[in-house]
Design a protein around this motif. Structure first.
Motif, mmCIF file in Angstrom:
data_model
loop_
_atom_site.group_PDB
_atom_site.id
_atom_site.type_symbol
_atom_site.label_atom_id
_atom_site.label_comp_id
_atom_site.label_asym_id
_atom_site.label_seq_id
_atom_site.Cartn_x
_atom_site.Cartn_y
_atom_site.Cartn_z
ATOM 1 N N ASP A 192 6.245 1.608 6.629
ATOM 2 C CA ASP A 192 4.821 1.254 6.410
ATOM 3 C C ASP A 192 4.181 2.157 5.380
ATOM 4 O O ASP A 192 3.728 3.233 5.711
ATOM 5 C CB ASP A 192 4.113 1.347 7.764
ATOM 6 N N HIS B 250 0.837 -1.209 0.000
ATOM 7 C CA HIS B 250 0.000 0.000 0.000
ATOM 8 C C HIS B 250 0.871 1.257 0.000
ATOM 9 O O HIS B 250 1.869 1.334 0.710
ATOM 10 C CB HIS B 250 -1.009 0.001 1.145
ATOM 11 N N GLN C 112 -0.225 6.901 7.063
ATOM 12 C CA GLN C 112 -1.000 7.452 8.181
ATOM 13 C C GLN C 112 -0.754 8.959 8.287
ATOM 14 O O GLN C 112 0.287 9.459 7.869
ATOM 15 C CB GLN C 112 -0.523 6.791 9.481
ATOM 16 N N GLU D 267 -5.244 1.216 2.499
ATOM 17 C CA GLU D 267 -5.036 0.232 3.573
ATOM 18 C C GLU D 267 -5.198 0.870 4.943
ATOM 19 O O GLU D 267 -5.810 0.293 5.846
ATOM 20 C CB GLU D 267 -3.642 -0.410 3.439
ATOM 21 N N GLU D 268 -4.649 2.074 5.085
ATOM 22 C CA GLU D 268 -4.657 2.705 6.412
ATOM 23 C C GLU D 268 -6.041 3.205 6.827
ATOM 24 O O GLU D 268 -6.227 3.644 7.954
ATOM 25 C CB GLU D 268 -3.640 3.857 6.465
ATOM 26 N N HIS E 234 3.284 4.611 12.194
ATOM 27 C CA HIS E 234 2.124 5.386 12.662
ATOM 28 C C HIS E 234 2.511 6.472 13.665
ATOM 29 O O HIS E 234 1.653 7.235 14.091
ATOM 30 C CB HIS E 234 1.023 4.504 13.289
#
Ligand code: BES
Ligand code: MN
Ligand code: MN
Length: 456
Positions: free
Chosen positions: A120, A87, A91, A153-154, A427
């Protein structure tokens, strides 16, 4: 093959980083509508990366939400197909003042890449693009490859299930390969064999029809913030078990044998506590820290607000209070059932004098990935080659709800080859990804293809 990869990495590593940094500079925050254009920018960037890296074709595909990047290289339709999922959304970055360098101005310090998405999932996803490039350029690709890179995704992948259903043919594959999880440590390679499900709620507690003077009314009118605090406190008992009736009904009990096996993972509790600066790890009675996140469900308040939170003091008895509450679920618990149980219970414990509403924000199911499948064995061999030891299978506490939908809709299992570390601060402010892990991933992934190609 390992030597070839390392040579390739050695002679291209600055370019790999430049290319990743270009992606990290795009603020593709899926939760924020003001970044809608940035989602397209990230897609165009990835589409070009895939084409430059050797994909036969790549395209940006619309969904009802943020677009998906799809790319493929089909060397022989009769050969097996690996689909890479990742992804490109990230965030939000608040609180901004805690970042040591701006989140979308990536830089390297202390051997790590710093920036939102460094791990991420832009950093981890990009390892696959570069591993693919290596395989194509060196003519070593043993099977077909597809890429599906999403941008929601987030926020719970609300449109990806439908996207999959609408593109069943295009997404046909034999295994899905994902790097969006973490490993136990650089010296403790591991493969994620489980993810938790999620049930995410927002609750609203309403008292009087306006904020009241807390002197004139205090003590005589139920205060929604006080009531919400009481209600939340009652959701867990003295053994840190969740009190919602029926909550544990479907929890898969793990056999003591399997628990013994899991306890062999080299988890360092002291390091864990030190790293996040806590004196004591706290959770459900009767389970270890690894078990509490791996095989047991949990309930957490993610945010709570209401009343006066500005500078100084304001004497007020608020009209409303809110909280966001998430429950992490384990295999066999169904998120929709948990949503219902939560809503029914939470509304039923409303104290006199307030009204309570609970509603679901998003959720999804957990996932378990067996270690006896061909693709797991191929991944395991790949790690053994590059880390010098057999990776440990372990269940992570995090969630990637689309993984269970892939199984349901496409009928395909996913292999979770995560190269992140818990210290990567995903995050959080100061997200980072060690260069070591980035390059280790690029080194290990081609070996997965090699072993997977040989065994199928
Ligand atoms: N990559 C994470 C999930 C993850 C991280 C799993 C580390 C295992 C180890 C993913 O991007 C994520 O943050 N998922 C969300 C779920 C979602 C519905 C917002 C999560 O777990 O909170
Ligand atoms: Mn992720
Ligand atoms: Mn995430």
């Amino acid at each position: 093959m390992k030597e070839k990869i390392n040579d390739y990495i050695e002679s291209n590593k600055d370019r790999f980083l430049d290319e990743l940094f270009g992606l990290l500079r795009i603020p593709s925050i899926s939760a924020r509508s003001e970044h809608k254009e940035d989602m397209y920018k990230a897609c165009e960037y990835l589409k070009k990366s895939l084409l430059d890296s050797g994909a036969d074709n790549a395209e940006v595909m619309k969904t009802e939400g943020h677009p998906v990047v799809y790319g493929e290289k089909i060397i022989d339709p009769s050969k097996p197909t690996v689909m890479v999922y990742g992804h490109y959304d990230v965030q939000p970055v608040e609180p901004l003042d805690l970042w040591k360098s701006p989140p979308f101005e990536p830089e390297i310090r202390d051997g790590k890449i710093w920036g939102r998405g460094a791990d991420d999932d832009k950093g981890q996803m990009f390892m696959h693009v570069k591993a693919f490039e290596f395989l194509v350029k060196e003519n070593l690709l043993p099977c077909n490859v597809k890429f599906m890179l999403e941008g929601e995704e987030e926020i719970g992948s609300p449109n990806l299930g439908k996207f999959c259903k609408n593109n069943l043919d295009k997404l046909k594959c034999d295994v899905i390969l994902v790097s969006d999880t973490s490993m136990i440590g650089q010296d403790a390679p591991s493969i994620t064999t489980g993810l938790r499900g999620l049930s995410y709620m927002e609750v609203e507690v309403t008292g009087p029809n306006r904020d009241l003077h807390s002197g004139l009314y205090g003590g005589a009118v139920a205060n929604p913030v006080n009531m919400l605090a009481k209600m939340i406190a009652s959701l867990t008992d003295e053994n840190n078990r969740i009190t919602i009736p029926g909550f544990y009904d479907d929890v898969m009990e793990v056999s003591s044998e399997e628990r013994k096996e899991m306890a062999k993972a080299p988890f360092d509790l002291e390091r864990y506590k030190n790293e996040i600066d806590i004196e004591e790890a706290v959770g459900e009675e009767g389970f270890t820290t690894m078990e509490r996140t791996g095989i047991r469900p949990s309930l957490d308040v993610n945010g709570i607000w209401g009343g006066y939170t500005g500078e100084g003091a304001k004497t007020v008895l608020p009209s409303k209070a809110y909280a966001k509450i998430s429950m992490r679920l384990v295999p066999h618990q169904k998120s929709e059932k948990i949503d219902e149980l939560f809503i029914k219970h939470f509304e039923s414990i409303a104290p006199p004098g307030v009204r309570v509403k609970a509603r679901k924000l998003h959720g999804g199911e957990g996932y378990v990935s067996p270690t006896d499948q061909t693709a797991y064995k191929a991944a395991s061999k790949a790690y053994e080659d590059t880390f010098g030891k057999k990776p440990i299978p372990f269940r992570s506490g995090g969630s990637i709800p689309i993984i269970s939908l892939f199984e349901e809709i496409l009928g395909v299992k996913s292999i979770l080859m995560g190269f992140g570390l818990d210290s990567d601060a995903i995050h959080s402010p100061n997200e980072n990804y060690p260069l070591w892990n980035f390059f280790k991933g690029i080194e290990t992934i081609p070996l997965f293809y090699k072993y997977y190609g040989e065994s199928s």
